[in-house]
Enzyme design. Structure first.
Site, short mmCIF file in Angstrom:
data_model
loop_
_atom_site.label_atom_id
_atom_site.label_comp_id
_atom_site.label_asym_id
_atom_site.label_seq_id
_atom_site.Cartn_x
_atom_site.Cartn_y
_atom_site.Cartn_z
N GLU A 281 0.81 -1.21 0.00
CA GLU A 281 0.00 0.00 0.00
C GLU A 281 0.85 1.27 0.00
OE1 GLU A 281 -3.07 0.78 -0.26
OE2 GLU A 281 -4.11 -1.13 -0.16
N SER A 282 1.80 1.35 0.91
CA SER A 282 2.49 2.63 1.15
C SER A 282 3.98 2.50 1.33
CB SER A 282 1.90 3.29 2.40
OG SER A 282 2.14 2.45 3.54
#
Length: 578
Positions: free
Chosen positions: A180-181
């Site tokens: 995701e990040s």
């Protein structure tokens, strides 16, 4: 003959009803007779029944296939024996849990590092797929990236793993923030998603994540992790226990996955993840997580070495019971201010949010000291207050901006009903314990750091002349009124005074002055129901700018789903609802 039958029945009743002591005694005899030499394990002492007891198969020894069992010939019909009857009686007793013993008789020790804990609870299917192989090849070619990501994960991964274990979820989900990040709590995407788990504003509010001037819960690792796991569990239930579909829906939305499932169902095709027609990003999203799990399971196979991570959580959560200056909290905990800010990335300002959450994350070893010192602190010392004399021309907005607080807080503390204040009156104002420049990770400081970094900008100080307006100054220097006001801690409607100094960030020679802001270029794909007004409102830009950026792409009056538009988005405005 009849006498023999009666005697046999009486003997069986005595076996079944003669008490547990007799049953255990016969069981021990049976065990000794069948295997007099080898010392039995706990599992081996179970007496055979008329139904075959499944044999524990070692991992390296595959279980017999049904085909091979068929080739072995017919299975003989079991004949009831005294041992069978005994086992049926024992089967009604509570079963003791299986305990695996080491060679010394001691219970196995827990995994020495966090990776061992994760591997022991990996549960997602790992099919042979070219898509997984492609993602795996990328990770193997970029070992430096993995090292950076896992170092960023060091404060959080063990705590997240414990939350996932407590919910009985697959351990692979602990690696989802890598996808995701990159385990960056400050990550911000073109889709307006923010934080470790990349929540967009609407979904964040749906799962209870507060987003306001003081605080953005999407960047709060504690709150956002709980929200993400709640969301994933609800998706897992919605998609009938299919974790891969739940993960796909987390990435692209429930509606997208349901639509793809219905499409395949109408066409008589399989409805599992691997056969669905999903957006390109989602088609890579799930294989990327599975590739990462495969790599963590056997890193040596791919020539990689994972950093050693302590299986114990590296952080502790301390209840502060009210608002507190972050610099003071760092002093009480015995850590530097930047470390405290990095562990609490949700706070946009120099203090925690007045309305909560009233908690701070600190390193595990600093927690006891922080709690002790916090308990001894006078509640009135948590935040410093000053008495400010209102000068001519000042407004609540300008005062709030200058001291990095909110108009609402000033109204509440000073018992004001409206925004009107008189020159010469006094206001009680919260003030940071240190110079604002020392709070290097607050929202404004991060924006200024981005300006100074990769944009090749230079700082210009403009002195206001008689007759100047903010609009004219902004237009003259190729920027927007709102951005110019934000650079100078003021509101767009605030009056200017001759001689007042304004800071303007301009691009150096050869750069585009329109990029001389905290802008990020993104490409937005038009969705069904979109309009220019809706897109402009969503990203907080002007419709006129949107048209100008896409002059050659906007044909006619209407937008079409799938059409791609270029936007220049001020990233600091996407998480700050001032």
């Amino acid at each position: 003959m009849r006498t023999g039958i009666i005697a046999e029945r009486w003997r069986r009743r005595r076996i079944l009803g003669g008490g547990l002591a007799g049953a255990w005694f016969l069981g021990c005899i049976a065990g000794c007779v069948t295997d007099p030499v080898r010392t039995p394990s706990l599992a081996a002492t179970t007496v055979p029944t008329s139904r075959p007891v499944p044999r524990r198969v070692p991992e390296q020894e595959p279980a017999p296939s049904p085909l091979r069992r068929a080739e072995a010939g017919p299975v003989p019909i079991p004949v009831a024996t005294e041992a069978d009857l005994l086992a049926q009686a024992l089967a009604t007793l509570p079963r003791l849990p299986d305990v695996e013993l080491s060679a010394t008789g001691a219970q196995p020790s827990p995994p020495a590092d966090l990776w061992g804990r994760l591997r022991g609870r990996f549960a997602l299917p790992q099919p042979e797929s070219r898509r997984i192989d492609q993602e795996l090849e990328w990770f193997v070619r970029h070992p430096d990236y993995l090292q950076r990501v896992f170092e960023r994960a060091r404060p959080w991964l063990a705590w997240i793993e414990r939350q996932i274990e407590a919910r009985g979820m697959p351990a692979e989900i602990a690696l989802l923030p890598v996808v995701e990040s990159g385990f960056n709590p400050y990550a911000y995407s073109h889709g307006r998603a923010s934080g470790l788990w990349q929540f967009i504003p609407g979904t964040g509010r749906r799962f209870g994540l507060i987003q306001d001037w003081w605080y953005d819960g999407r960047r709060d690792v504690i709150a956002s992790t709980r929200a993400a796991l709640d969301y994933l569990q609800s998706l897992h239930e919605e998609f009938s226990g299919d974790w891969l579909l739940a993960l796909a829906a987390y990435n692209s939305g429930e509606g997208t996955v349901h639509q793809a499932v219905r499409r395949n169902r109408r066409r008589g095709r399989p409805t599992d993840f691997w056969h669905l027609r999903l957006p390109r990003e989602t088609r890579s999203y799930v294989p990327r997580l599975l590739a990462l799990a495969r790599l963590v399971r056997t890193p040596e196979r791919y020539g990689l070495t994972l950093p050693r991570l302590d299986p114990r959580p590296a952080i502790a959560i301390v209840d502060t019971q009210g608002q507190i200056d972050l610099a003071l909290a760092a002093e009480l905990a015995g850590i530097d201010l930047e470390t405290l800010q990095r562990l609490n990335p949700a706070f946009n300002r120099w203090a925690t949010r007045p309305g909560g959450p009233h908690r701070l994350v600190v390193p595990r070893e600093a927690a006891a000291r922080f709690r002790t010192r916090l308990a001894a602190l006078d509640p009135g010392e948590r935040v410093q207050w000053i008495r400010h004399r209102v000068r001519r021309g000042e407004t609540l907005i300008t005062i709030a901006r200058r001291h990095e607080t909110t108009v609402a807080l000033l109204r509440r503390v000073n018992h004001l009903r409206g925004d009107h204040i008189r020159a010469g009156s006094h206001l009680l104002i919260p003030r940071a314990r240190r110079a604002l420049s020392e709070y290097t990770l607050r929202l404004v400081a991060r924006a200024q750091a981005r300006l100074r970094r990769a944009r090749n900008l230079r700082k210009v100080v403009y002195r206001v002349r008689s007759g100047d307006t903010l609009w004219e100054i902004a237009r003259r220097h190729g920027t927007g009124v709102r951005q110019l006001a934000r650079w100078n801690g003021m509101a767009p409607a605030d009056p200017l005074r001759p001689g007042q100094q304004l800071v303007i960030w301009r691009g150096a020679r050869g750069t585009n002055p329109r990029l001389g802001r905290t802008l990020q270029r993104i490409v937005y794909t038009v969705r069904r129901g979109d309009s220019l007004a809706r897109i402009a409102s969503r990203f907080r830009v002007r419709i006129a700018d949107l048209k100008r950026w896409n002059r050659g792409r906007l044909q006619g009056r209407y937008l079409h789903p799938g059409q791609r538009l270029t936007l220049y988005v001020d990233v600091t405005r996407q998480s700050d609802s001032t």
